[in-house]
Design a protein around this motif. Structure first.
Motif, PDB file in Angstrom:
ATOM      1  N   ALA A  92       0.830  -1.204   0.000  1.00  0.00           N
ATOM      2  CA  ALA A  92       0.000   0.000   0.000  1.00  0.00           C
ATOM      3  C   ALA A  92       0.868   1.259   0.000  1.00  0.00           C
ATOM      4  O   ALA A  92       0.597   2.216  -0.736  1.00  0.00           O
ATOM      5  CB  ALA A  92      -0.924  -0.007   1.222  1.00  0.00           C
ATOM      6  N   LEU A  93       1.918   1.240   0.818  1.00  0.00           N
ATOM      7  CA  LEU A  93       2.791   2.407   0.885  1.00  0.00           C
ATOM      8  C   LEU A  93       3.541   2.615  -0.421  1.00  0.00           C
ATOM      9  O   LEU A  93       3.776   3.754  -0.849  1.00  0.00           O
ATOM     10  CB  LEU A  93       3.779   2.232   2.041  1.00  0.00           C
ATOM     11  N   ASN A  94       3.903   1.526  -1.077  1.00  0.00           N
ATOM     12  CA  ASN A  94       4.610   1.608  -2.346  1.00  0.00           C
ATOM     13  C   ASN A  94       3.787   2.375  -3.383  1.00  0.00           C
ATOM     14  O   ASN A  94       4.287   3.277  -4.061  1.00  0.00           O
ATOM     15  CB  ASN A  94       4.906   0.198  -2.854  1.00  0.00           C
ATOM     16  N   ASP A  95       2.515   2.020  -3.504  1.00  0.00           N
ATOM     17  CA  ASP A  95       1.675   2.705  -4.490  1.00  0.00           C
ATOM     18  C   ASP A  95       1.377   4.142  -4.080  1.00  0.00           C
ATOM     19  O   ASP A  95       1.226   5.015  -4.935  1.00  0.00           O
ATOM     20  CB  ASP A  95       0.374   1.925  -4.700  1.00  0.00           C
ATOM     21  N   TRP A  96       1.285   4.389  -2.765  1.00  0.00           N
ATOM     22  CA  TRP A  96       1.083   5.774  -2.321  1.00  0.00           C
ATOM     23  C   TRP A  96       2.294   6.624  -2.687  1.00  0.00           C
ATOM     24  O   TRP A  96       2.153   7.732  -3.206  1.00  0.00           O
ATOM     25  CB  TRP A  96       0.858   5.808  -0.812  1.00  0.00           C
ATOM     26  N   ALA A 140      -6.562   6.817   1.610  1.00  0.00           N
ATOM     27  CA  ALA A 140      -6.947   5.471   2.028  1.00  0.00           C
ATOM     28  C   ALA A 140      -5.755   4.518   1.973  1.00  0.00           C
ATOM     29  O   ALA A 140      -5.579   3.675   2.861  1.00  0.00           O
ATOM     30  CB  ALA A 140      -8.084   4.955   1.151  1.00  0.00           C
ATOM     31  N   ALA A 141      -4.934   4.649   0.946  1.00  0.00           N
ATOM     32  CA  ALA A 141      -3.770   3.785   0.826  1.00  0.00           C
ATOM     33  C   ALA A 141      -2.782   4.033   1.954  1.00  0.00           C
ATOM     34  O   ALA A 141      -2.235   3.085   2.546  1.00  0.00           O
ATOM     35  CB  ALA A 141      -3.090   4.006  -0.529  1.00  0.00           C
ATOM     36  N   LEU A 142      -2.527   5.290   2.284  1.00  0.00           N
ATOM     37  CA  LEU A 142      -1.598   5.617   3.364  1.00  0.00           C
ATOM     38  C   LEU A 142      -2.143   5.161   4.714  1.00  0.00           C
ATOM     39  O   LEU A 142      -1.396   4.638   5.561  1.00  0.00           O
ATOM     40  CB  LEU A 142      -1.320   7.123   3.377  1.00  0.00           C
ATOM     41  N   TYR A 174      12.465   1.953   2.456  1.00  0.00           N
ATOM     42  CA  TYR A 174      12.557   1.605   1.043  1.00  0.00           C
ATOM     43  C   TYR A 174      11.510   2.361   0.233  1.00  0.00           C
ATOM     44  O   TYR A 174      11.825   2.999  -0.780  1.00  0.00           O
ATOM     45  CB  TYR A 174      12.377   0.101   0.853  1.00  0.00           C
ATOM     46  N   ASP A 175      10.265   2.286   0.667  1.00  0.00           N
ATOM     47  CA  ASP A 175       9.187   2.894  -0.119  1.00  0.00           C
ATOM     48  C   ASP A 175       9.287   4.418  -0.181  1.00  0.00           C
ATOM     49  O   ASP A 175       8.979   5.023  -1.219  1.00  0.00           O
ATOM     50  CB  ASP A 175       7.828   2.493   0.461  1.00  0.00           C
ATOM     51  N   LEU A 176       9.723   5.044   0.895  1.00  0.00           N
ATOM     52  CA  LEU A 176       9.707   6.500   0.956  1.00  0.00           C
ATOM     53  C   LEU A 176      11.005   7.155   0.488  1.00  0.00           C
ATOM     54  O   LEU A 176      10.969   8.279  -0.017  1.00  0.00           O
ATOM     55  CB  LEU A 176       9.397   6.960   2.388  1.00  0.00           C
ATOM     56  N   TRP A 177      12.134   6.453   0.653  1.00  0.00           N
ATOM     57  CA  TRP A 177      13.410   7.116   0.366  1.00  0.00           C
ATOM     58  C   TRP A 177      14.379   6.305  -0.506  1.00  0.00           C
ATOM     59  O   TRP A 177      15.083   6.876  -1.336  1.00  0.00           O
ATOM     60  CB  TRP A 177      14.122   7.472   1.679  1.00  0.00           C
ATOM     61  N   LEU A 178      14.446   5.011  -0.312  1.00  0.00           N
ATOM     62  CA  LEU A 178      15.548   4.231  -0.887  1.00  0.00           C
ATOM     63  C   LEU A 178      15.249   3.596  -2.236  1.00  0.00           C
ATOM     64  O   LEU A 178      16.168   3.168  -2.930  1.00  0.00           O
ATOM     65  CB  LEU A 178      15.975   3.122   0.094  1.00  0.00           C
ATOM     66  N   LYS A 179      13.978   3.519  -2.600  1.00  0.00           N
ATOM     67  CA  LYS A 179      13.595   2.751  -3.791  1.00  0.00           C
ATOM     68  C   LYS A 179      14.347   3.178  -5.040  1.00  0.00           C
ATOM     69  O   LYS A 179      14.825   2.330  -5.799  1.00  0.00           O
ATOM     70  CB  LYS A 179      12.088   2.869  -4.037  1.00  0.00           C
ATOM     71  N   HIS A 180      14.477   4.452  -5.251  1.00  0.00           N
ATOM     72  CA  HIS A 180      15.084   4.958  -6.486  1.00  0.00           C
ATOM     73  C   HIS A 180      16.561   5.332  -6.295  1.00  0.00           C
ATOM     74  O   HIS A 180      17.107   6.103  -7.066  1.00  0.00           O
ATOM     75  CB  HIS A 180      14.290   6.152  -7.001  1.00  0.00           C
ATOM     76  N   THR A 181      17.169   4.776  -5.264  1.00  0.00           N
ATOM     77  CA  THR A 181      18.595   4.993  -5.020  1.00  0.00           C
ATOM     78  C   THR A 181      19.341   3.688  -5.250  1.00  0.00           C
ATOM     79  O   THR A 181      18.718   2.606  -5.334  1.00  0.00           O
ATOM     80  CB  THR A 181      18.845   5.466  -3.581  1.00  0.00           C
ATOM     81  N   PRO A 182      20.667   3.731  -5.347  1.00  0.00           N
ATOM     82  CA  PRO A 182      21.432   2.486  -5.499  1.00  0.00           C
ATOM     83  C   PRO A 182      21.226   1.501  -4.348  1.00  0.00           C
ATOM     84  O   PRO A 182      21.450   0.300  -4.506  1.00  0.00           O
ATOM     85  CB  PRO A 182      22.888   2.977  -5.549  1.00  0.00           C
ATOM     86  N   ALA A 183      20.778   1.994  -3.182  1.00  0.00           N
ATOM     87  CA  ALA A 183      20.565   1.124  -2.024  1.00  0.00           C
ATOM     88  C   ALA A 183      19.229   0.394  -2.061  1.00  0.00           C
ATOM     89  O   ALA A 183      18.966  -0.451  -1.198  1.00  0.00           O
ATOM     90  CB  ALA A 183      20.662   1.942  -0.740  1.00  0.00           C
ATOM     91  N   GLY A 184      18.385   0.696  -3.057  1.00  0.00           N
ATOM     92  CA  GLY A 184      17.048   0.109  -3.104  1.00  0.00           C
ATOM     93  C   GLY A 184      17.020  -1.408  -3.089  1.00  0.00           C
ATOM     94  O   GLY A 184      16.365  -2.022  -2.231  1.00  0.00           O
ATOM     95  N   PRO A 185      17.704  -2.083  -4.039  1.00  0.00           N
ATOM     96  CA  PRO A 185      17.669  -3.550  -4.027  1.00  0.00           C
ATOM     97  C   PRO A 185      18.199  -4.158  -2.731  1.00  0.00           C
ATOM     98  O   PRO A 185      17.646  -5.137  -2.229  1.00  0.00           O
ATOM     99  CB  PRO A 185      18.561  -3.915  -5.223  1.00  0.00           C
ATOM    100  N   ALA A 186      19.260  -3.558  -2.174  1.00  0.00           N
ATOM    101  CA  ALA A 186      19.797  -4.077  -0.913  1.00  0.00           C
ATOM    102  C   ALA A 186      18.785  -3.938   0.215  1.00  0.00           C
ATOM    103  O   ALA A 186      18.673  -4.823   1.078  1.00  0.00           O
ATOM    104  CB  ALA A 186      21.095  -3.351  -0.556  1.00  0.00           C
ATOM    105  N   ALA A 187      18.021  -2.851   0.217  1.00  0.00           N
ATOM    106  CA  ALA A 187      17.007  -2.666   1.252  1.00  0.00           C
ATOM    107  C   ALA A 187      15.913  -3.717   1.139  1.00  0.00           C
ATOM    108  O   ALA A 187      15.457  -4.271   2.148  1.00  0.00           O
ATOM    109  CB  ALA A 187      16.402  -1.260   1.143  1.00  0.00           C
TER     110      ALA A 187
END
Length: 335
Positions: A55-59, A83-85, A120-133
């Protein structure tokens, strides 16, 4: 299914839920323990935290999805951002409450898992650390099952508190389950790396690297577990030992060592075939299929991790989730 329910099912990616229970079960097996009531609490916590992340991912991605995937529930107007948040926050609270019921060590692991998911959803997803998170989140989910199971299995352990008899057992169980957690986490890193190109495609290098990783992880998952199935993990100084899984003179361990390579081969095939197709033709549809295959492959990987330590019944239970996952995936995409 009503349109409203269908929108929430799509938002929460409920077809991917079948990949979650095996985390806690593989964690218990990796620690050399039988599943118990607290393992079920860990499974419940995992399901809640996983859905919170969906849910947080789509928000968090609502603006990006409005551009690249306008059919998603939030940009299409079928689910409101508020509602998603709210759902993400409520599910996180429920997951932490269930983890707390399994004991303080489990709450600590669950809190780390929740923090990783939100980060991950709020900060790291689009950074190089995303997959590791993302890999860390799956590894923590497996360790949640190990710590919860150990707290309840130790003499005097109830799964609801951390008394003198349970203080060291969860830590020892987490150490014993670390190799399994590392394998599951590494697979998640590979799947996440591929998923970053699922809307655009265009790169053969990432699915090719994922294919190589799948082969290596499949070979490692077919090996005998480092955990000793004839005795529980050594507890910390002054703590009572956890109850081991009865080895039945080693017969279950022997069967598990035979079953693990078969299940590991199933994992490699489930993840490897679509990755090969995506490497040969990195179009968005084939890249998305590779991501879906990687998600589905978590089930046979979890089963292999359980079987390689002799937990044959657990492995069969996990692998039995595949038909339901396939059926629901035809209705709701796991990606």
């Amino acid at each position: 299914m009503s349109p409203r329910r269908g929108a929430w099912a799509e938002l929460l990616r409920i077809s991917a839920l079948f990949t979650v229970p095996g985390d806690a079960l593989a964690g218990a097996a990796g620690a050399g323990l039988r599943p118990n009531r607290s393992t079920a609490l860990a499974v419940g916590a995992s399901l809640c935290l996983y859905e919170a992340g969906m849910a947080l991912n789509d928000w968090a991605d609502r603006d990006e999805d409005a551009r690249d995937r306008p059919h998603r529930p939030i940009p299409s107007g079928r689910v409101s951002p508020r509602a998603a948040l709210t759902a993400a926050a409520a599910l996180t609270g429920a997951g932490l409450a269930l983890a707390a019921r399994a004991g303080r060590p489990s709450l600590a692991v669950g809190s780390a898992l929740a923090a990783t998911v939100w980060s991950y959803d709020l900060w790291l997803k689009h950074t190089p650390a995303g997959p590791a998170a993302m890999g860390a989140a799956r590894a923590l989910d497996l360790l949640l099952g190990a710590t919860a199971t150990a707290a309840a299995a130790a003499p005097g352990g109830t799964g609801t508190a951390s008394g003198p008899g349970t203080a060291g057992a969860p830590r020892a169980a987490a150490r014993a389950a670390l190799p399994s957690a590392a394998l599951l986490g590494a697979h998640t890193v590979a799947v996440t790396a591929v998923s970053r190109r699922e809307a655009q495609g265009g790169s053969s290098a990432v699915p090719l690297a994922g294919l190589l990783a799948t082969g290596v992880l499949g070979a490692m998952a077919s090996r005998r577990s480092p955990a000793d199935r004839t005795a529980a993990p050594a507890p910390a100084h002054g703590a009572a030992p956890a109850t081991p899984v009865p080895a039945s003179r080693g017969s279950l361990a022997a069967v598990g060592r035979l079953a693990a390579p078969v299940l590991a081969a199933g994992y490699a095939g489930t993840a490897g075939r679509p990755l090969l197709h995506a490497a040969l033709n990195p179009s968005p549809p084939l890249t998305q299929r590779a991501v879906g295959g990687g998600i589905r492959a978590m089930i046979p990987l979890q089963a292999a991790l359980a079987a390689r330590g002799g937990a044959v019944g657990v492995a069969l239970g996990v692998i039995g989730l595949i038909p339901a996952a396939r059926t629901l995936a035809r209705k709701v995409s796991p990606t």
